[in-house]
Design a protein around this motif. Structure first.
Motif, PDB file in Angstrom:
ATOM      1  N   GLN A   1      -2.883  16.280  17.155  1.00  0.00           N
ATOM      2  CA  GLN A   1      -1.570  16.426  17.773  1.00  0.00           C
ATOM      3  C   GLN A   1      -0.960  15.076  18.144  1.00  0.00           C
ATOM      4  O   GLN A   1       0.263  14.912  18.111  1.00  0.00           O
ATOM      5  CB  GLN A   1      -1.682  17.333  18.998  1.00  0.00           C
ATOM      6  CG  GLN A   1      -2.054  18.752  18.608  1.00  0.00           C
ATOM      7  CD  GLN A   1      -2.096  19.688  19.779  1.00  0.00           C
ATOM      8  OE1 GLN A   1      -1.083  20.263  20.166  1.00  0.00           O
ATOM      9  NE2 GLN A   1      -3.279  19.853  20.353  1.00  0.00           N
TER      10      GLN A   1
ATOM     11  N   GLU B   1      10.486  21.456  18.796  1.00  0.00           N
ATOM     12  CA  GLU B   1      10.465  22.651  17.951  1.00  0.00           C
ATOM     13  C   GLU B   1       9.552  22.474  16.739  1.00  0.00           C
ATOM     14  O   GLU B   1       9.873  22.905  15.624  1.00  0.00           O
ATOM     15  CB  GLU B   1      11.888  23.033  17.515  1.00  0.00           C
ATOM     16  CG  GLU B   1      12.797  23.359  18.688  1.00  0.00           C
ATOM     17  CD  GLU B   1      14.181  23.792  18.242  1.00  0.00           C
ATOM     18  OE1 GLU B   1      14.456  23.736  17.019  1.00  0.00           O
ATOM     19  OE2 GLU B   1      14.973  24.191  19.104  1.00  0.00           O
ATOM     20  N   HIS B   2       8.433  21.841  16.988  1.00  0.00           N
ATOM     21  CA  HIS B   2       7.410  21.663  15.951  1.00  0.00           C
ATOM     22  C   HIS B   2       6.172  22.420  16.424  1.00  0.00           C
ATOM     23  O   HIS B   2       5.470  21.981  17.333  1.00  0.00           O
ATOM     24  CB  HIS B   2       7.107  20.180  15.764  1.00  0.00           C
ATOM     25  CG  HIS B   2       6.229  19.889  14.597  1.00  0.00           C
ATOM     26  ND1 HIS B   2       6.719  19.630  13.335  1.00  0.00           N
ATOM     27  CD2 HIS B   2       4.887  19.840  14.490  1.00  0.00           C
ATOM     28  CE1 HIS B   2       5.705  19.416  12.504  1.00  0.00           C
ATOM     29  NE2 HIS B   2       4.592  19.542  13.197  1.00  0.00           N
ATOM     30  N   PHE B   3       5.914  23.583  15.820  1.00  0.00           N
ATOM     31  CA  PHE B   3       4.913  24.495  16.355  1.00  0.00           C
ATOM     32  C   PHE B   3       3.659  24.623  15.492  1.00  0.00           C
ATOM     33  O   PHE B   3       2.648  25.149  15.950  1.00  0.00           O
ATOM     34  CB  PHE B   3       5.530  25.892  16.536  1.00  0.00           C
ATOM     35  CG  PHE B   3       6.747  25.899  17.419  1.00  0.00           C
ATOM     36  CD1 PHE B   3       6.627  25.753  18.788  1.00  0.00           C
ATOM     37  CD2 PHE B   3       8.020  26.036  16.864  1.00  0.00           C
ATOM     38  CE1 PHE B   3       7.748  25.756  19.611  1.00  0.00           C
ATOM     39  CE2 PHE B   3       9.144  26.045  17.674  1.00  0.00           C
ATOM     40  CZ  PHE B   3       9.012  25.899  19.052  1.00  0.00           C
TER      41      PHE B   3
ATOM     42  N   GLU C   1      -2.906  24.606  28.363  1.00  0.00           N
ATOM     43  CA  GLU C   1      -2.219  25.886  28.212  1.00  0.00           C
ATOM     44  C   GLU C   1      -1.519  26.312  29.495  1.00  0.00           C
ATOM     45  O   GLU C   1      -1.022  27.432  29.574  1.00  0.00           O
ATOM     46  CB  GLU C   1      -3.238  26.968  27.805  1.00  0.00           C
ATOM     47  CG  GLU C   1      -3.938  26.663  26.494  1.00  0.00           C
ATOM     48  CD  GLU C   1      -5.073  27.636  26.219  1.00  0.00           C
ATOM     49  OE1 GLU C   1      -5.304  28.511  27.076  1.00  0.00           O
ATOM     50  OE2 GLU C   1      -5.722  27.508  25.179  1.00  0.00           O
TER      51      GLU C   1
ATOM     52  N   SER D   1       1.453  21.416  30.609  1.00  0.00           N
ATOM     53  CA  SER D   1       2.088  21.427  29.292  1.00  0.00           C
ATOM     54  C   SER D   1       3.444  22.118  29.335  1.00  0.00           C
ATOM     55  O   SER D   1       4.428  21.639  28.754  1.00  0.00           O
ATOM     56  CB  SER D   1       1.171  22.124  28.283  1.00  0.00           C
ATOM     57  OG  SER D   1       1.738  22.113  26.997  1.00  0.00           O
TER      58      SER D   1
ATOM     59  N   PRO E   1       0.352  22.441  16.742  1.00  0.00           N
ATOM     60  CA  PRO E   1      -0.316  23.056  17.897  1.00  0.00           C
ATOM     61  C   PRO E   1      -1.009  24.372  17.562  1.00  0.00           C
ATOM     62  O   PRO E   1      -2.062  24.685  18.119  1.00  0.00           O
ATOM     63  CB  PRO E   1       0.831  23.265  18.899  1.00  0.00           C
ATOM     64  CG  PRO E   1       1.806  22.201  18.563  1.00  0.00           C
ATOM     65  CD  PRO E   1       1.752  22.086  17.059  1.00  0.00           C
TER      66      PRO E   1
ATOM     67  N   MET F   1       1.054  18.383  22.757  1.00  0.00           N
ATOM     68  CA  MET F   1       1.564  19.717  22.448  1.00  0.00           C
ATOM     69  C   MET F   1       2.939  19.931  23.064  1.00  0.00           C
ATOM     70  O   MET F   1       3.844  20.512  22.441  1.00  0.00           O
ATOM     71  CB  MET F   1       0.593  20.787  22.968  1.00  0.00           C
ATOM     72  CG  MET F   1       1.007  22.211  22.672  1.00  0.00           C
ATOM     73  SD  MET F   1      -0.039  23.434  23.519  1.00  0.00           S
ATOM     74  CE  MET F   1      -1.632  23.016  22.827  1.00  0.00           C
TER      75      MET F   1
ATOM     76  N   THR G   1       7.080  20.387  28.616  1.00  0.00           N
ATOM     77  CA  THR G   1       7.908  20.928  27.537  1.00  0.00           C
ATOM     78  C   THR G   1       9.319  21.188  28.035  1.00  0.00           C
ATOM     79  O   THR G   1      10.308  20.837  27.381  1.00  0.00           O
ATOM     80  CB  THR G   1       7.300  22.236  26.992  1.00  0.00           C
ATOM     81  OG1 THR G   1       5.987  21.972  26.481  1.00  0.00           O
ATOM     82  CG2 THR G   1       8.161  22.815  25.881  1.00  0.00           C
TER      83      THR G   1
ATOM     84  N   HIS H   1       6.223  20.909  21.006  1.00  0.00           N
ATOM     85  CA  HIS H   1       6.974  22.134  21.296  1.00  0.00           C
ATOM     86  C   HIS H   1       8.417  21.822  21.668  1.00  0.00           C
ATOM     87  O   HIS H   1       9.341  22.543  21.270  1.00  0.00           O
ATOM     88  CB  HIS H   1       6.293  22.897  22.433  1.00  0.00           C
ATOM     89  CG  HIS H   1       5.080  23.644  21.999  1.00  0.00           C
ATOM     90  ND1 HIS H   1       4.201  24.221  22.890  1.00  0.00           N
ATOM     91  CD2 HIS H   1       4.585  23.911  20.762  1.00  0.00           C
ATOM     92  CE1 HIS H   1       3.222  24.819  22.222  1.00  0.00           C
ATOM     93  NE2 HIS H   1       3.439  24.644  20.934  1.00  0.00           N
TER      94      HIS H   1
END
Length: 217
Positions: free
Chosen positions: A206, A154-156, A61, A65, A159, A147, A69, A151
């Motif tokens: 994931q 654009e696949h949310f 988090e 990550s 996660p 993750m 991203t 992200h």
């Protein structure tokens, strides 16, 4: 238009996953409090879980990550994304595995450092529980990499479902402890193992989604 409707449905799904995760997290905390109460075993489990949670915030988090991203966002080359994911996974996995082995060896001194208020018996139990929690650390790190890929593409949804799966694993461990008539120390061990199992489940979920997404790109 159609895009606006898609955004609304995605936002609703993510919001639903967040609410479900919070409710399951509340149930997880309530189950832990009910099974262990407020005593030395609960204190030992809380101390043992502290280090894995700190590392989760840093890896899955935190800056790792988010920076990955940003690195992958807007890039259409799926082969590049897959190569970056593989390279980082091997390096990060090896580093975290080595750190976990070291932490397992030094579990007792670590617990005395992280929870100096624990009595000797509580520190010893916390060291045992820390060893059971440690597999969560590399799993959380690798889940953070996957993750970032999801992200960036654009696949949310996956996660967002990941914390739900984690809480289900811990609650399942609690139910198994009750079903087996475990004492408090065994229950704490079951919850620690449930944390590790939940981390591995998050990573595998994931990882599968990221691999499928990159193959389709």
């Amino acid at each position: 238009g159609r895009r606006g409707g898609g955004l609304l449905s995605t936002a609703a799904a993510l919001g639903g996953c967040t609410v479900l995760s919070r409710l399951l997290g509340l149930a997880r905390d309530a189950a832990t409090a009910w099974l262990l109460g407020a005593g030395p075993v609960a204190d030992a489990l809380t101390a043992a879980m502290r280090l894995p949670h700190i590392l989760r915030r840093m890896l899955a988090e935190g800056s790792l990550s988010m920076s990955l991203t940003a690195r992958l966002a807007g890039r259409d080359d799926a082969d590049e994304a897959a190569a970056v994911l593989r390279a980082l996974a091997w390096r990060l996995g090896a580093a975290l595995l080595a750190a976990c082995v070291l932490a397992a060896v030094l579990a007792q001194p670590l617990m005395r450092l992280l929870a100096p208020g624990l009595p000797p018996a509580g520190a010893a139990l916390a060291g045992e529980l820390l060893r059971a929690c440690l597999p969560y650390v590399p799993a959380a790190g690798l889940a953070g990499l996957c993750m970032a890929v999801l992200h960036a593409r654009e696949h949310f949804l996956v996660p967002a479902l990941s914390p739900v799966l984690f809480n289900i694993c811990v609650l399942t461990a609690a139910l198994l402890a009750v079903a087996c008539g475990a004492d408090m120390r065994q229950t704490a061990l079951a919850l620690a193992l449930g944390m590790s199992g939940g981390g591995c489940a998050q990573w595998l979920l994931q990882q599968a989604a990221a691999a499928r997404l990159l193959r389709r790109s």
